[in-house]
Design an enzyme around this catalytic site. Sequence first.
Site, mmCIF file in Angstrom:
data_model
loop_
_atom_site.group_PDB
_atom_site.id
_atom_site.type_symbol
_atom_site.label_atom_id
_atom_site.label_comp_id
_atom_site.label_asym_id
_atom_site.label_seq_id
_atom_site.Cartn_x
_atom_site.Cartn_y
_atom_site.Cartn_z
ATOM 1 N N CYS A 81 0.884 -1.157 0.039
ATOM 2 C CA CYS A 81 0.067 -0.195 -0.075
ATOM 3 C C CYS A 81 0.761 1.247 0.014
ATOM 4 C CB CYS A 81 -0.863 0.059 1.267
ATOM 5 S SG CYS A 81 -2.169 -1.401 1.231
ATOM 6 N N HIS A 121 -3.385 7.135 1.774
ATOM 7 C CA HIS A 121 -3.849 5.966 1.490
ATOM 8 C C HIS A 121 -4.977 5.694 1.965
ATOM 9 C CE1 HIS A 121 -4.106 1.703 0.756
ATOM 10 N NE2 HIS A 121 -3.915 1.482 1.879
ATOM 11 N N ASN A 153 -10.058 -0.016 -0.350
ATOM 12 C CA ASN A 153 -8.863 -0.307 -0.504
ATOM 13 C C ASN A 153 -8.158 -0.732 -1.536
ATOM 14 O OD1 ASN A 153 -6.000 -0.523 0.283
ATOM 15 N ND2 ASN A 153 -6.357 -1.243 2.339
#
Length: 324
Positions: free
Chosen positions: A114, A251, A281
Site C-alpha cells: 500500500c 492511502h 482499499n
Amino acid sequence: MTTRAVVEGVGHYLPERVVPNSEFEATLDTSDEWIRARSGIERRHFAAEGETTSDLAAAAARAALANVGLAPDDLDTIIVATSTPDLTFPSVATMVQERLGMTRGFAFDVQAVCAGFVYALANANALIVSGQARRVMVIGAETFSRIMDWTDRSTCVLFGDGAGALILTAAEGDGSGADRGILATDLHSDGRFRDILYVDGGVSKTGTTGHLRMAGKEVFRHAVEKLAETAHAALEKAHLSAADVDWIVPHQANIRIIAATAKKMGLPMDRVVLTVADHGNTSAASIPLALSVGCQRGQLKPGQLVVIEAIGGGLAWGSVVLRW
C-alpha cells in the site's frame, strides 16, 4: 536554481463492475452497516474476468497522457507500483510501455504494497532531480480481488481494484518551499512486523499466489502512529508545518485510520481528499486514484501544498510533500 519534479497531469481508471457492501451479505456473516461502521467503505470496483493489472494501468496511463495532451514517447520512464502483477515477470511497467506504443526510455515496477505509490514517487523524484529522466509516469495499479480469501469477512470486504497515474516533469525552482513540485520525501520500513500484513503464498515458498492475511488491530495501531510521524518528518525536511498544508491525500484504507491521522496532525477532515467510500482499499492505486478524483472534483488547485502518506505490508510506510 533547483530542479523539481512537478506534477504535469493525472488520470485514473476503475473497472466497470461496482460491488456494493450488500453483495457480501449473501455469502458472509456481515452487513452494509457493519462494513461502513468499521471502514467507511460503501462500494468498490472489481476487475472483470481476464482484466489484468496491466490493463488497468495502461488505461490510467492513457487518461493521464490525454489530460495534458502528451504522446507516449514524450515520457522517459514509467514506474508502476503494484503487488498484484499480471506475471512474476516481466514487469507491469514494461507491459504498459508496450501497450502505449512507447518506443524509448525505460520502465520498471516497485513493490511496497500500500506504500508502493509513495515509494514510486520518491524514485521518480530521484530520477528527475539527478537528471536521469525529465518526464516520468508514475502509476499505482492493483487487482487485489485476485488475492482475497472470500471466507474471511475481516479482509475481503475491504479491498478493490483500480489504477491511477501521475506525470512528473522537470522544472526549475528557487529551492524554497514555495516551489511547485515534490519538496520532500520520507520513507521507512521495518521487517519485524511482516506477519501482521502479508500474503501466504509465493513463487519460492509455496508456488501459489496465496491470500491476503491481516491482523487488523495491530495494523491500525501502527498506521495511525507511523503515518502522522512520517508526514511531520517530510514537512520538516521541506521547512514547512502542518499549518501550511492545504490537503492531505492519504492511502484510502479505512476512514478511522484517516480521521485519527488527520487529528494527530491537527488538521480537519475537510482538508482530506476522501475516496475510500467509493473505491475501498486499492493498495498502491489508492493515492493516485484520490489525486485524480480530487482534481476532477476541483479540490486540488495549482500552488496548494499536498501531503501524501501511506503504510502497507512490510511494514513499509512513507510520505511525500509536494506543491501542486
